[in-house]
Design an enzyme around this catalytic site. Structure first.
Site, short mmCIF file in Angstrom:
data_model
loop_
_atom_site.label_atom_id
_atom_site.label_comp_id
_atom_site.label_asym_id
_atom_site.label_seq_id
_atom_site.Cartn_x
_atom_site.Cartn_y
_atom_site.Cartn_z
N GLU A 1 9.78 4.24 1.48
CA GLU A 1 10.19 3.40 2.62
C GLU A 1 10.41 1.97 2.13
OE1 GLU A 1 7.24 3.71 5.66
OE2 GLU A 1 7.62 5.86 5.96
N PRO A 2 11.07 1.15 2.95
CA PRO A 2 11.27 -0.24 2.55
C PRO A 2 9.94 -0.91 2.16
CG PRO A 2 12.52 0.23 4.56
CD PRO A 2 11.71 1.45 4.25
N TRP B 1 15.99 4.40 -0.35
CA TRP B 1 16.30 5.01 -1.66
C TRP B 1 16.35 6.52 -1.58
CZ3 TRP B 1 17.36 0.60 -3.58
CH2 TRP B 1 16.47 -0.46 -3.54
N ARG C 1 31.62 4.00 -38.54
CA ARG C 1 31.83 2.56 -38.58
C ARG C 1 31.51 2.00 -39.97
NH1 ARG C 1 34.46 -1.77 -36.52
NH2 ARG C 1 33.20 -3.67 -36.63
N GLU D 1 10.30 8.48 -8.91
CA GLU D 1 9.25 9.50 -9.08
C GLU D 1 8.01 8.92 -9.75
OE1 GLU D 1 9.53 13.45 -9.52
OE2 GLU D 1 11.48 13.68 -8.58
C1 LIG Z 1 18.19 5.45 -7.28
C2 LIG Z 1 16.89 5.78 -6.64
C3 LIG Z 1 16.72 7.04 -6.08
C4 LIG Z 1 15.52 7.36 -5.44
N1 LIG Z 1 15.42 8.58 -4.81
C5 LIG Z 1 14.35 8.80 -3.99
C6 LIG Z 1 14.29 9.96 -3.16
O1 LIG Z 1 15.18 10.82 -3.18
N2 LIG Z 1 13.25 10.10 -2.32
C7 LIG Z 1 12.24 9.19 -2.25
O2 LIG Z 1 11.32 9.38 -1.47
N3 LIG Z 1 12.25 8.09 -3.05
C8 LIG Z 1 13.29 7.87 -3.91
N4 LIG Z 1 13.32 6.72 -4.69
C9 LIG Z 1 12.24 5.74 -4.55
C10 LIG Z 1 11.39 5.57 -5.80
O3 LIG Z 1 10.54 6.65 -5.97
C11 LIG Z 1 10.67 4.23 -5.64
O4 LIG Z 1 11.62 3.22 -5.87
C12 LIG Z 1 9.52 4.07 -6.60
O5 LIG Z 1 8.46 4.90 -6.24
C13 LIG Z 1 9.01 2.62 -6.68
O6 LIG Z 1 8.79 2.08 -5.40
P1 LIG Z 1 9.36 0.63 -5.05
O7 LIG Z 1 10.79 0.64 -5.39
O8 LIG Z 1 9.01 0.35 -3.64
O9 LIG Z 1 8.63 -0.35 -6.00
P2 LIG Z 1 7.18 -1.03 -5.79
O10 LIG Z 1 6.20 0.04 -5.47
O11 LIG Z 1 7.30 -2.16 -4.87
O12 LIG Z 1 6.91 -1.54 -7.25
C14 LIG Z 1 7.38 -2.80 -7.75
C15 LIG Z 1 6.78 -3.02 -9.12
O13 LIG Z 1 5.35 -3.12 -9.01
C16 LIG Z 1 4.72 -2.21 -9.86
N5 LIG Z 1 3.48 -1.71 -9.25
C17 LIG Z 1 3.30 -1.24 -7.98
N6 LIG Z 1 2.03 -0.85 -7.81
C18 LIG Z 1 1.39 -1.07 -8.98
C19 LIG Z 1 0.06 -0.84 -9.44
N7 LIG Z 1 -0.88 -0.30 -8.66
N8 LIG Z 1 -0.24 -1.20 -10.71
C20 LIG Z 1 0.71 -1.72 -11.52
N9 LIG Z 1 1.96 -1.94 -11.16
C21 LIG Z 1 2.32 -1.60 -9.89
C22 LIG Z 1 5.72 -1.09 -10.05
O14 LIG Z 1 5.50 -0.38 -11.25
C23 LIG Z 1 7.03 -1.87 -10.08
O15 LIG Z 1 7.24 -2.35 -11.37
C24 LIG Z 1 14.49 6.42 -5.39
C25 LIG Z 1 14.64 5.17 -5.99
C26 LIG Z 1 15.83 4.82 -6.58
C27 LIG Z 1 15.98 3.46 -7.15
#
Ligand SMILES: Cc1cc2nc3c(=O)[nH]c(=O)nc-3n(C[C@H](O)[C@H](O)[C@H](O)COP(=O)(O)OP(=O)(O)OC[C@H]3O[C@@H](n4cnc5c(N)ncnc54)[C@H](O)[C@@H]3O)c2cc1C
Lengths: 252, 388
Positions: B129-130, B158, B270, B365
């Site tokens: 989720e967002p 996402w 190359r 994932e």
């Molecule tokens: C192209 C794409 C396809 C996707 N497809 C799907 C899908 O089909 N279904 C679905 O459900 N999701 C999907 N996702 C979502 C994806 O699983 C999430 O983006 C991912 O889990 C990370 O969540 P976030 O983007 O909110 O990052 P955040 O959780 O906000 O993380 C931001 C940063 O903080 C770090 N961080 C967060 N918590 C901790 C911690 N406890 N300790 C250390 N570091 C931490 C993270 O490693 C990251 O570097 C997709 C994402 C993308 C970009």
């Protein structure tokens, strides 16, 4: 039910660089990747399409070769053939041996059609189909680019790729048809097809049980790799290029 | 259980070969155009669907290929060597359907899995989720009880194939305060009233894979569309991700392998200082490390898949595999661009795409950080168990 026999040969992958063995008259086979001869793949595809078009057909594939050849038969089964016969031998097999073995296999059952590659891409002999037709006294339609079997399985209309054009002929069945490149585009074996292939029957036949003598009539004396291409050159200008094409290559 | 063996069976070699041919002949040549346009490669993916490269893990009885985790891993590496984005969109269907396979009733399996596959339709897994990414238990998509079922409200972010799917597997909560204990899993058809999706995201890499937001505005969900019991959603989601994590790992292996193949062939052609650059030790060491790390990544992922097939808990090993493979893909693709020099930095050569595609492997994932969190937790848990 009509039966189609499709011989399948294993050949070295055309994408691999083959190396000549130290004896100088064979290729090195220790690290070779084997594939189904591409023309045979076309033959399997054609037989399976005839079956899928709705006729009550059994497609039987047969291969002659060492034990590992089962993998190529399995590929044919995965493409949709119904069962396989594996004639196991480590002997050297030329077109003459192959056609006599295939004739023995053909006679073990009641086939209406044999579809096979026009040649194998390793020895490029282009003889087995013709020899088999002669031995069995059957009509042959070589270099097929189109094949239509009559509804009652008594004849087939075959379009052949001949020099400078196409020729359409009709043959009575049973007949031997050899495939050309444009007959069809073989499918990729699907994953469910591969899983199903595991359960399809593969009969193993010892060569000795066929009563066919295998003594090759053709002996390979020597093999040579193609001459290495000499390095190209870079020309400075269009004028220089035109000059070279005119005066050196003499192509314009 | 099989003994230690690295040999593939005849069937596994055929499966791998078929996927390799499809990747080399169909995916790889088509990938650059989809990367540029960001269009969804529907026809190509439908072709993959026909061949069983979609829904590989779904049982045969439900219309899938019914492959083991190990066999699926072999296939996915090949597909990913053609294009990671297209592969992600293929694998997304498994991800969306596995929750129903593991926790659905027979009637639900028929309606939500078998019928969907028979109609060659797409499904999406809606967890993120967002406001809730890494912290899955913090999700806030709300499920409220109403007469005959539930009402669903909230937004998912996402979502792979979000804009092309016919069915969504949605994780939502009945009470956010309960965190993971309040989460439920429901299946929602894309054409249900109140369901909508956002535009396709303009992404850095894996651009052929469709990614959108999915919104639920007062969507009615009949009780018969809830998968498992109320409150079981979190466990279902985690179990699903345990299954698919090694597959995400092999997507990374596929990208890295392609990058190395490209770099090797370029380095042999190359010439600088009068020799092929592959003759310089500086380049050789890059190639040697890449080959070694790709092999290690592959072995880690295959082991994690194999453990799953043999009913052994693989939480630790699948996190190790996914983390290492993702980081390896990032490193190897970055190095591949280096081997190509300036040419590698342009879209005229394939390696910059591989580098952009690889980045996502460290994010979705479970990010590489979250994998480390899981690995450490498993290690500490095991150590504590020994102490007591
Ligand atoms: C192209 C794409 C396809 C996707 N497809 C799907 C899908 O089909 N279904 C679905 O459900 N999701 C999907 N996702 C979502 C994806 O699983 C999430 O983006 C991912 O889990 C990370 O969540 P976030 O983007 O909110 O990052 P955040 O959780 O906000 O993380 C931001 C940063 O903080 C770090 N961080 C967060 N918590 C901790 C911690 N406890 N300790 C250390 N570091 C931490 C993270 O490693 C990251 O570097 C997709 C994402 C993308 C970009």
């Amino acid at each position: 039910m009509a039966k189609i026999l499709v011989p399948v040969k294993r050949v070295p992958d055309y994408e691999m660089k083959v190396k000549i063995a130290p004896e100088g008259n064979a290729i090195k086979t220790d690290s070779i990747k084997w594939i189904v001869n591409p023309f045979d793949e076309i033959a399997v595809e054609e037989a399976v399409r005839i079956k899928e078009a709705g006729s009550d057909v059994e497609v039987v594939v047969v291969s002659i070769g060492p034990e590992g050849t089962s993998e190529q038969l399995r590929t044919a089964l995965a493409m949709g053939a119904d069962r396989a016969i594996q004639v196991i031998t480590d002997a050297e097999i030329d077109s003459d041996c192959a056609h006599r073995i295939l004739a023995a296999i053909y006679q073990q059952d009641d086939y209406q059609l044999v579809i096979m590659g026009k040649q194998s891409i390793d020895s490029d002999a282009n003889q087995t189909g013709q020899l088999l037709a002669a031995k069995l006294g059957l009509p042959q339609a070589t270099f097929a680019s189109k094949l239509e079997v009559s509804g009652d399985w008594t004849s087939a209309k075959v379009t052949r790729e001949v020099d400078g054009g196409l020729e359409t002929i009709s043959v009575t069945l049973p007949a031997i048809v050899t495939t050309d490149l444009r007959l069809n585009e073989p499918r990729y074996p699907s994953l469910p097809g591969i899983v199903k292939a595991k359960k399809k029957p593969m009969d193993v036949v010892e060569l000795s049980s066929l009563g066919v003598e295998v003594s090759p009539k053709v002996r390979v004396l020597a093999m040579e790799p193609p001459a290495a291409r000499s390095a190209g050159i870079k020309v400075e200008s269009v004028a220089a290029l035109v000059d070279k094409l005119k005066n050196e290559a003499k192509v314009i | 259980m099989a003994e230690y063996s690295f040999a593939l069976s005849e069937e596994q070699r055929l499966i791998q070969e078929s996927a390799r041919k499809f990747a080399d002949n169909e995916i790889w040549p088509a990938a650059p155009a989809f990367d540029r346009s960001g269009d969804f490669p529907r026809d190509l993916i439908l072709k993959a669907y026909e061949l069983g490269f979609v829904n590989q893990l779904i049982p045969e009885a439900l219309g899938g290929a019914g492959l083991s985790n190990l066999d699926t891993a072999l296939v996915v590496e090949e597909l990913a060597s053609g294009c990671a984005g297209i592969t992600t969109s293929c694998v997304a269907n498994d991800l969306a359907l596995i929750p129903i396979v593991i926790a659905g009733s027979d009637e639900q399996k028929k309606r939500f899995v078998k019928d969907i596959i028979a109609a060659r339709k797409f499904a999406s897994f809606c967890l993120s989720e967002p406001g809730a990414g890494s912290d899955v238990a913090g999700l806030s998509c709300k499920l409220e009880k109403v007469d005959g079922g539930y009402k669903l409200n909230g937004a998912k972010q996402w979502i792979t194939n979000g804009g092309v799917a016919d069915q969504y597997t949605v994780f939502c909560t009945m009470d956010k305060e309960l965190r993971h204990k309040g989460i439920c899993c429901v299946v929602v058809p894309a054409d249900a009233e109140g369901v909508s999706h956002g535009p396709h995201e303009d992404k850095l890499g894996q651009r052929a894979s469709n990614t959108t937001t999915v919104n639920f505005d007062n969507v009615f969900v009949p009780e018969s569309s809830r998968i498992g019991k109320e409150g079981e959603g979190f466990v279902i989601a985690m179990e699903t991700l345990d299954i698919t994590r090694p597959l995400t790992g092999v997507i990374a292996v596929g990208i890295a392998r392609r990058a190395l193949e490209c770099a090797l062939s370029y380095a042999c052609q190359r010439k600088q200082f009068g020799k092929a650059i592959a003759e310089f030790q500086g380049i050789q060491f890059i190639l040697a490390d890449a080959a070694t790390e790709i092999d290690a990544a592959r072995l880690l992922t295959l082991r994690a898949a194999w453990m799953r097939d043999n009913g052994i808990n693989n939480s630790l090993q699948s996190s190790m595999a996914k983390r290492f493979a993702a980081d390896t893909a990032m490193k190897v693709t970055t190095d591949a661009v280096q081997v190509y020099g300036g040419y590698g930095y342009t879209k005229d050569y394939p390696v910059e795409k591989l580098m952009r595609d690889a980045k996502l492997l460290q994010i979705y994932e479970g990010t590489s950080q979250i994998q480390r969190v899981v690995i450490a937790r498993e290690l500490v848990k095991a150590a504590a168990a020994k102490e007591s």
